[in-house]
Enzyme design. Structure first.
Site, PDB file in Angstrom:
ATOM      1  N   HIS A  83       0.802  -1.212   0.000  1.00  0.00           N
ATOM      2  CA  HIS A  83       0.000   0.000   0.000  1.00  0.00           C
ATOM      3  C   HIS A  83       0.840   1.270   0.000  1.00  0.00           C
ATOM      4  O   HIS A  83       0.536   2.231  -0.690  1.00  0.00           O
ATOM      5  CB  HIS A  83      -0.899  -0.004   1.238  1.00  0.00           C
ATOM      6  CG  HIS A  83      -2.316  -0.048   0.849  1.00  0.00           C
ATOM      7  ND1 HIS A  83      -3.139  -1.080   1.174  1.00  0.00           N
ATOM      8  CD2 HIS A  83      -3.037   0.813   0.114  1.00  0.00           C
ATOM      9  CE1 HIS A  83      -4.322  -0.844   0.665  1.00  0.00           C
ATOM     10  NE2 HIS A  83      -4.283   0.287   0.019  1.00  0.00           N
ATOM     11  N   ASN A  91      -1.660  -8.838  -9.398  1.00  0.00           N
ATOM     12  CA  ASN A  91      -0.762  -8.750  -8.226  1.00  0.00           C
ATOM     13  C   ASN A  91      -1.026  -9.940  -7.303  1.00  0.00           C
ATOM     14  O   ASN A  91      -0.096 -10.605  -6.843  1.00  0.00           O
ATOM     15  CB  ASN A  91      -1.004  -7.456  -7.443  1.00  0.00           C
ATOM     16  CG  ASN A  91      -0.743  -6.219  -8.277  1.00  0.00           C
ATOM     17  OD1 ASN A  91      -0.009  -6.284  -9.256  1.00  0.00           O
ATOM     18  ND2 ASN A  91      -1.339  -5.106  -7.907  1.00  0.00           N
ATOM     19  N   ASP A  92      -2.293 -10.180  -7.048  1.00  0.00           N
ATOM     20  CA  ASP A  92      -2.620 -11.316  -6.180  1.00  0.00           C
ATOM     21  C   ASP A  92      -2.537 -12.634  -6.933  1.00  0.00           C
ATOM     22  O   ASP A  92      -2.094 -13.637  -6.378  1.00  0.00           O
ATOM     23  CB  ASP A  92      -4.013 -11.130  -5.571  1.00  0.00           C
ATOM     24  CG  ASP A  92      -3.943 -10.215  -4.347  1.00  0.00           C
ATOM     25  OD1 ASP A  92      -3.088 -10.468  -3.487  1.00  0.00           O
ATOM     26  OD2 ASP A  92      -4.722  -9.253  -4.263  1.00  0.00           O
ATOM     27  N   ARG A 148       3.611 -10.936  -2.012  1.00  0.00           N
ATOM     28  CA  ARG A 148       3.764  -9.723  -2.820  1.00  0.00           C
ATOM     29  C   ARG A 148       4.509  -8.619  -2.087  1.00  0.00           C
ATOM     30  O   ARG A 148       4.953  -7.649  -2.682  1.00  0.00           O
ATOM     31  CB  ARG A 148       2.397  -9.214  -3.300  1.00  0.00           C
ATOM     32  CG  ARG A 148       1.439  -8.866  -2.184  1.00  0.00           C
ATOM     33  CD  ARG A 148       0.040  -8.580  -2.707  1.00  0.00           C
ATOM     34  NE  ARG A 148      -0.123  -7.212  -3.144  1.00  0.00           N
ATOM     35  CZ  ARG A 148      -1.223  -6.732  -3.706  1.00  0.00           C
ATOM     36  NH1 ARG A 148      -2.254  -7.525  -3.921  1.00  0.00           N
ATOM     37  NH2 ARG A 148      -1.311  -5.483  -4.061  1.00  0.00           N
ATOM     38  N   CYS A 206      -6.010  -5.426 -14.170  1.00  0.00           N
ATOM     39  CA  CYS A 206      -5.737  -4.205 -13.396  1.00  0.00           C
ATOM     40  C   CYS A 206      -4.523  -4.341 -12.472  1.00  0.00           C
ATOM     41  O   CYS A 206      -4.276  -3.465 -11.655  1.00  0.00           O
ATOM     42  CB  CYS A 206      -6.965  -3.800 -12.595  1.00  0.00           C
ATOM     43  SG  CYS A 206      -7.524  -5.087 -11.485  1.00  0.00           S
TER      44      CYS A 206
END
Ligand code: PEP
Ligand code: MG
Length: 765
Positions: free
Chosen positions: A381, A644-645, A655, A692
């Site tokens: 984040h 990403n996941d 990650r 995305c």
């Protein structure tokens, strides 16, 4: 040799370091026939060189002149651990003079470093009024004096340090930490010059500047021994320091509000709460009444808080410990009458252990240049926020907090994940050229922002933006996004110490429609857990379980949170197109259940304003979801692949982990085939697919994704100009016709090489 013999006599007769140094400079100047001889020593407390003794310069400058490693001629001698002889010092690019020394009168300069086993200790400098070319003999003489003197100096300093007790311990500790830093990098021999380190390329851009270290140890502030001035006076000092710290925080908050938005200013509320905490103040006052000084009372009371929190094995709590340590450093800085801490990051490169959102906000608000952290991945984040804020950042640089020291200079290249500590002039120039080049390139790409996204062979493409904070919206629009492909809604929740109300959420989400009135806007349901966790354990989605209790699994247990959010989306849309993405779907039943909860929430809206059926997008982020992508597509209106996941779960690579960066490879054939499979299954149902994850912003991968049949990409807004330009100058057709062959290749490196051969770098790259 006469000179060395005279020096050894000095040592026998002198009783202090100052006396030894004073006599030494006199002897060297006389024996070598120099107008000036000065000795500078490195103070390990701040890694600055201090003028300790001089013959020829103004004596009043002794102890006052300080210069950082790598600064000026002498700083260069020590940083680069080499002697430097300059005939006309003032014309040298590194020349820096201190008026208080009146050294501008002296033309020529010769400096040699003093070091013990590669640990820099200081420098001896001689200067002459007349212009003079120093001979090899001069250099060798001075170097051999330095070699003899360094042991004497160091022994004298250690003895003096031990005599001073507590402070002496600290001196030795600083030396220890120097070695620890050196060992951490395995660069014993290079004397901390031009050291190249690498980490995650978390946020692009090149920045250069001096280091500001964050955190308690790094600050190096410890309550100094000082006489107790009476309970009343010590209490007054504490209240004053708390007040001043509060003003600093309020200033950062105001700056954040002005520079970013009011929401981000909220992030410092935990600091203010702590500053106003009665229990904390009581504890401090109680220990003052028992006879301790203000700094020790503050240190002790916050230490107690810290120790209490340290017993809780939770990484969110661990981050609060860092808040406490940060706050303690700020209060102590005021108590010990150092400069206000809030200005510390201005124009500096901040080096810290982690990337808490508060730090990014502070950097943005106070004009920090870049961020380097020791832990954290590029999709964390903090990293996403740094990208939103346009702050160059490199994350996961092992050992960085023990390697660098205040005063060091750094180059940060957030695009390649490189950090250079104390760069040489050549390195500096190379990066300056690189920065100019990339700036020029960026300017060129800006021309593409307002053109429709299409490839060189005329294929029209859809490029959307990933939005995390309101500031992203303006940039997305400016850079030519065609809408919002992924609105990550977690930040508004994370930034607050409480949940935003439905009305607050409406106000936040409405901004997306103000920027993109026609949509599309794909709002994602709150995706908490993993790296997106909430304060105060409000929902029990803690940071750790990437596997397990996160995302919609949490929302299922908190229908009221989901209801408020969905209603807020609908009210913000007010009849305009609305799409809701459901993250981390693992089964058809889960999708159906959440879908029903969404319908229910909309149905409960009291008036008709928001009563519209939203489009539903299932996010494909788990290998399980890929397998059932056909059924998920049938049950929803579109699919959105969160790579990403997906990469994290398919390849078992955390990650956040910087150590696993090399394994987190989007070219892995398993990942690419999963994407392809999802596209084909969705196509059978006539449903569009978007990607995305971060890989979509890399142009070759973007071409690959489009060639696989993905309908749209959603990327970080800053990546749009270059992506549009690259797509506009390359053809998609040739890759489309070979896509099955490419995906049949057995390994990531073969696929990467194949794609690079098809799309080589041009001279411009
Ligand atoms: C993803 O997982 O790729 C994604 C887009 O979601 P996030 O990065 O927010 O988890
Ligand atoms: Mg995700």
């Amino acid at each position: 040799m006469n000179l060395l013999h005279r020096l050894s006599l000095v040592v026998q007769r002198s009783h202090s370091l100052a006396a030894i140094l004073d006599s030494t400079v006199e002897i060297i100047a006389e024996e070598m026939e120099m107008d000036v001889c000065s000795i500078y020593l490195l103070d390990p407390a701040d890694w600055q060189l201090r003028l300790m003794a001089t013959h020829g310069l103004e004596k009043s400058a002794v102890g006052k002149v300080r210069l950082g490693m790598g600064k000026g001629l002498t700083g260069t001698v020590v940083a680069e651990m080499r002697s430097l002889a300059v005939e006309d010092a003032s014309s040298h690019p590194g020349y820096l003079y201190f008026p208080e020394t009146r050294e501008e009168r002296y033309k020529s300069y010769l400096g040699v470093p003093m070091a013990i086993r590669n640990r820099p200790v200081g420098a001896i400098v001689v200067q002459t009024m007349e212009r003079r070319a120093y001979s090899q003999q001069d250099i060798e003489t001075l170097a051999s004096i330095a070699a003899q003197l360094v042991g004497i100096v160091e022994n004298a300093r250690i003895i003096e340090a031990l005599d001073r007790g507590e402070e002496g311990g600290r001196y030795l500790q600083e030396i220890r930490s120097w070695h620890a830093g050196e060992r951490a990098r395995g660069v014993e021999a290079d004397a901390r010059v031009n050291v190249q380190l690498s980490g995650g390329a978390a946020s692009g851009g090149i920045a250069m500047g001096e280091v500001a270290l964050r955190g308690d140890r790094e600050r190096g502030i410890e309550p100094k021994d000082a006489p107790f001035q009476g309970a009343e006076e010590e209490t007054r000092r504490v209240r004053d320091a708390l007040q001043r710290t509060q003003s600093d925080i309020v200033k950062i908050q105001k700056d954040a509000e002005r520079e970013i938005d009011e929401e981000h200013a909220l992030i410092f509320s935990s600091y203010l709460l702590l500053l106003n905490d009665e229990v904390l103040l009581e504890r401090i006052e109680r220990s003052i009444e028992s006879g301790v000084t203000a700094p020790i009372a503050v240190f002790g009371a916050l230490e107690e808080f810290k120790n209490q929190l340290a017993k809780v094995a939770d990484s969110y709590i661990r981050d609060r410990i860092e808040d406490i340590l940060d706050l303690r450093g700020r209060i102590l800085a005021h108590l010990l009458e150092e400069k206000p801490v809030s200005s510390e990051v201005t124009d500096r490169i901040v080096v810290a252990r982690r990337t808490p959102p508060s730090l990014i906000i502070e950097l943005k608000a106070e004009g920090g240049r870049a961020l380097v952290t020791e832990v954290g991945g590029v999709t964390s984040h903090g990293a996403l926020l740094a990208r939103s804020m346009g702050i160059p950042a490199v994350t996961g640089v092992q050992g960085i907090t023990s390697i660098v020291r205040g005063g060091d200079r750094l180059i940060v290249d957030g695009s390649s994940g490189t950090v250079v500590v104390n760069p040489t002039v050549e390195t500096l120039e190379r990066y300056e050229r690189k920065a100019r080049r990339s700036d020029r390139r960026h300017q060129e790409t800006l021309a593409y922002c307002n053109l429709p996204a299409r490839t060189a062979d005329g294929k029209r493409l859809t490029l959307l933006a990933n939005i995390g904070v309101a500031a992203d919206l303006g940039l997305a629009k400016k850079n030519g996004a065609q809408g919002v492909g992924l609105y990550r809604t977690e930040f508004s929740f994370i930034l607050r110490e409480y949940f935003p109300t439905r009305e607050e959420q409406v106000r936040i989400y409405r901004k997306a429609y103000e920027t993109f009135p026609e949509g599309p806007i794909h709002f994602r349901l709150l995706d908490l857990g993993g790296d997106k966790f909430l304060p105060q354990g409000t929902l029990d989605a803690s940071r750790d379980p990437f596997h397990g209790y996160r995302s919609i699994r949490v929302l299922r247990d908190h229908p009221e949170v989901l209801r408020d959010q969905v209603q807020a989306f609908a009210l913000a849309a007010a009849g305009r197109p609305l799409s809701i993405l459901i993250p981390m779907v693992s089964s058809l039943e889960e999708l159906q259940e959440i879908r029903a909860m969404i319908d229910d929430a909309i149905g409960q809206l009291p008036d008709r304003r928001g009563r519209q059926s939203p489009q539903i997008g299932a996010m494909i982020e788990l290998p399980a979801a890929v397998e059932i992508a056909g059924s998920l597509a049938e049950e929803s209106d579109c699919l959105s692949i969160g790579t990403n996941d997906l990469i994290q779960y398919a390849l078992a690579v955390d990650r956040e982990s910087s150590r696993l960066a090399g394994t987190r490879d989007p070219y892995h054939p398993a990942v690419l085939r999963m994407i392809r499979r999802t596209v084909l299954l969705a196509r059978e149902q006539g449903k569009p697919v978007s990607v995305c994850g971060e890989m979509a912003s890399r142009w070759r991968l973007a071409l690959l994704l489009f060639a696989m049949g993905v309908d749209s990409l959603s990327v970080t807004p800053g990546a749009l100009p270059e992506l549009k330009q690259r797509l506009a100058t390359h053809e998609l057709g040739p890759l489309e016709s070979r896509i099955d062959d490419v995906l049949a290749l057995p390994g990531a490196s073969q696929i990467r090489e194949d794609i690079s051969r098809m799309y080589p770098e041009t001279n411009r790259d």
